[in-house]
Structure formats: structure tokens, C-alpha cells
Design an enzyme around this catalytic site. Structure first.
Site, PDB file in Angstrom:
ATOM      1  N   CYS A  72       0.865  -1.180   0.000  1.00  0.00           N
ATOM      2  CA  CYS A  72       0.000   0.000   0.000  1.00  0.00           C
ATOM      3  C   CYS A  72       0.903   1.232   0.000  1.00  0.00           C
ATOM      4  O   CYS A  72       1.642   1.457   0.954  1.00  0.00           O
ATOM      5  CB  CYS A  72      -0.892  -0.015   1.239  1.00  0.00           C
ATOM      6  SG  CYS A  72      -1.941   1.444   1.397  1.00  0.00           S
ATOM      7  N   CYS A  79      -5.392   6.105  -3.826  1.00  0.00           N
ATOM      8  CA  CYS A  79      -4.682   4.824  -3.781  1.00  0.00           C
ATOM      9  C   CYS A  79      -3.271   5.069  -4.306  1.00  0.00           C
ATOM     10  O   CYS A  79      -3.094   5.397  -5.486  1.00  0.00           O
ATOM     11  CB  CYS A  79      -5.408   3.788  -4.634  1.00  0.00           C
ATOM     12  SG  CYS A  79      -4.503   2.228  -4.817  1.00  0.00           S
TER      13      CYS A  79
END
EC number: 5.1.1.7
Length: 258
Positions: A73, A197
Site C-alpha cells: 500500500c 490509492c
């Protein structure tokens, strides 16, 4: 059991971060899912445990909001660096840490964190989309307009189609205007649109450059939650020295009973 947690956000991508350097507790899937629940828990796109690593400054263990351990991530990595600096795990402006996809270098200056992402060795170009992996897999579609797209509905269709159903994929809808990328992302594991994101922003920038929709290797990307910058180098057929840069913000500290 009482657990001290820290809430962080990076361009609206929010995380629960916990110091587990001493490995004093274990969180199972149900507990993590409940903690990330926005109605019944703290609420977050994911949960991060900061753990000890013999070779690097720390290990970032990332869980999606569904309680399952996730892949890399980007925004979570940037928040982890800020957190590690805040609690004294690192006391310098540069760090080297490990995550599920290997090690990452990063630099921090006040609230700006620049994170070195993994090299991208393969970009698959299809007639209607591009696929590449920037630590997490991404399906990218370039559109003239993205404001009116139902990202949840359209992203879910692609994420759960026959091709991706087993492993999942993140779906990015990208518009380019005046050499600026505008990105909206459906994230697997969260199973919804998120405000931002990091790996998706990185993938979208590389994809745009790869098919010559943009000619610069230092790209401004705007998400629902804010602005990020992606820069990289292309060497023959692969991309290296990929950096994701932007603001990170500590939101609050709290205690939860589990």
C-alpha cells in the site's frame, strides 16, 4: 485488551497504525475488520502493524479493511514512515523499511513523504485497458470524463470478473487534462472507491507515460483526497527509481478495547 492506536491519512486514504515492535499482541481477521468498520469501529481503509526487522528500520504489515493481509500500500507506506519518525523508531530524514513486496527507501520532511516504489518490469497493453503491478495489481482505463462514473459499480464488475475473481485487482479510472492525471480507484480488500490509492496513482502515471498519453516522467496526479506526485526513470523496457510523493497527516491517537 486495550490497544493504543494512531489514525493517519494520506490524501484521504486513511489507516489505523499500531506500534507492535514488541509483538505483544495478535490481531485476527475479525478484530481487524471490526476496527476498520466505519459504523461499529474506528473506521479506516486499512490497518498497519509496525514491527521489528533485523535488517531494516521496521516492517510494515498491512491489512485491508476486510481483515485480510494485503499487498503493498503506497499511501500506507508513506503514513508508516511518518509514524515511525513520530514515535522515534527512526530519527533521521531517510529510512529503509520492509513490506510484503520487499524493501523500500523513503524520505520525510515535515509532512511530506517520498516513497520509493518497486520496479515495474512488465506493462501489459490491451485494446481497452492497461495492466501492471506496482506492489499491487492494477487495471487502468483512460476516460474522457470520470466525474460521473459510478466507480463502485463499474469497478466491482471488473474486480470480480472471471479474469480477476480469484486474486482480485484494483481498478483505476483516469482522465488526463493539461498533463495532469485525475484518478479514481476501486480498491480490492476495501471493495469500494477510496479517496486515494498510492499504488494506483503510481500505476496510472506509468501507464499514461508508457502509451505516450503524457510525455513527462514527473507527473502531478489529483485524487478525490488531494494531490500526489509520481516520478520515475525508464530503462529499456522497465521502470525504476519510482517515487510517490505527497502529504501525510496524523489525525488522532486513541485507545480501543478488543
Amino acid at each position: 485488551m486495550k490497544i493504543i492506536f494512531f489514525k493517519y491519512q494520506a490524501t484521504g486514504n486513511d489507516f489505523i497504525i499500531i506500534n507492535n515492535i514488541e509483538k505483544s499482541f495478535f490481531l485476527n481477521k475479525k478484530i481487524i475488520k471490526n476496527m476498520c468498520n466505519r459504523n461499529l469501529g474506528i473506521g479506516a481503509d486499512g490497518l498497519i502493524l509496525i514491527e521489528k526487522n533485523k535488517k531494516y528500520d521496521f516492517y510494515m504489515k498491512y491489512y485491508n479493511s476486510d481483515g485480510k493481509e494485503g499487498s503493498m500500500c503506497g499511501n500506507g507506506g508513506r503514513c508508516s514512515v511518518h509514524f515511525a519518525k513520530k514515535i522515534g523508531i527512526i530519527n533521521k530524514t531517510n529510512t529503509l523499511f520492509k513490506s510484503i513486496d520487499g524493501y523500500h527507501s523513503a524520505s520525510i520532511k515535515k509532512n511530506i513523504v517520498s516513497l520509493n516504489m518497486k520496479n515495474v518490469e512488465l506493462v501489459k497493453v490491451y485494446p481497452e485497458h492497461i495492466y501492471l503491478n506496482t506492489g499491487s495489481p492494477h487495471h487502468i482505463l483512460f476516460k474522457d470524463k470520470i466525474n460521473n462514473i459510478n466507480v463502485y459499480k463499474e469497478g466491482k464488475k471488473i474486480r470480480f470478473n472471471k479474469k480477476y475473481r480469484k486474486t482480485g485487482v484494483n481498478v483505476n479510472f483516469v482522465k488526463i487534462k493539461n498533463n495532469i492525471l485525475y484518478v479514481r480507484t476501486y480498491e480490492r480488500g476495501v471493495e469500494n472507491e477510496t479517496f486515494s490509492c498510492g499504488t494506483g496513482v503510481t500505476a496510472s502515471a506509468i501507464a499514461a507515460y508508457h502509451i505516450k498519453k503524457i510525455l513527462y516522467n514527473k507527473i502531478i496526479v489529483k485524487t478525490l483526497g488531494g494531490t500526489l506526485q509520481v516520478k520515475f526513470e525508464k530503462l529499456l523496457k522497465y521502470y525504476k527509481n519510482i517515487f510517490l510523493k505527497g502529504e501525510v497527516h496524523f489525525v488522532y491517537k486513541g485507545i480501543i478495547n478488543i
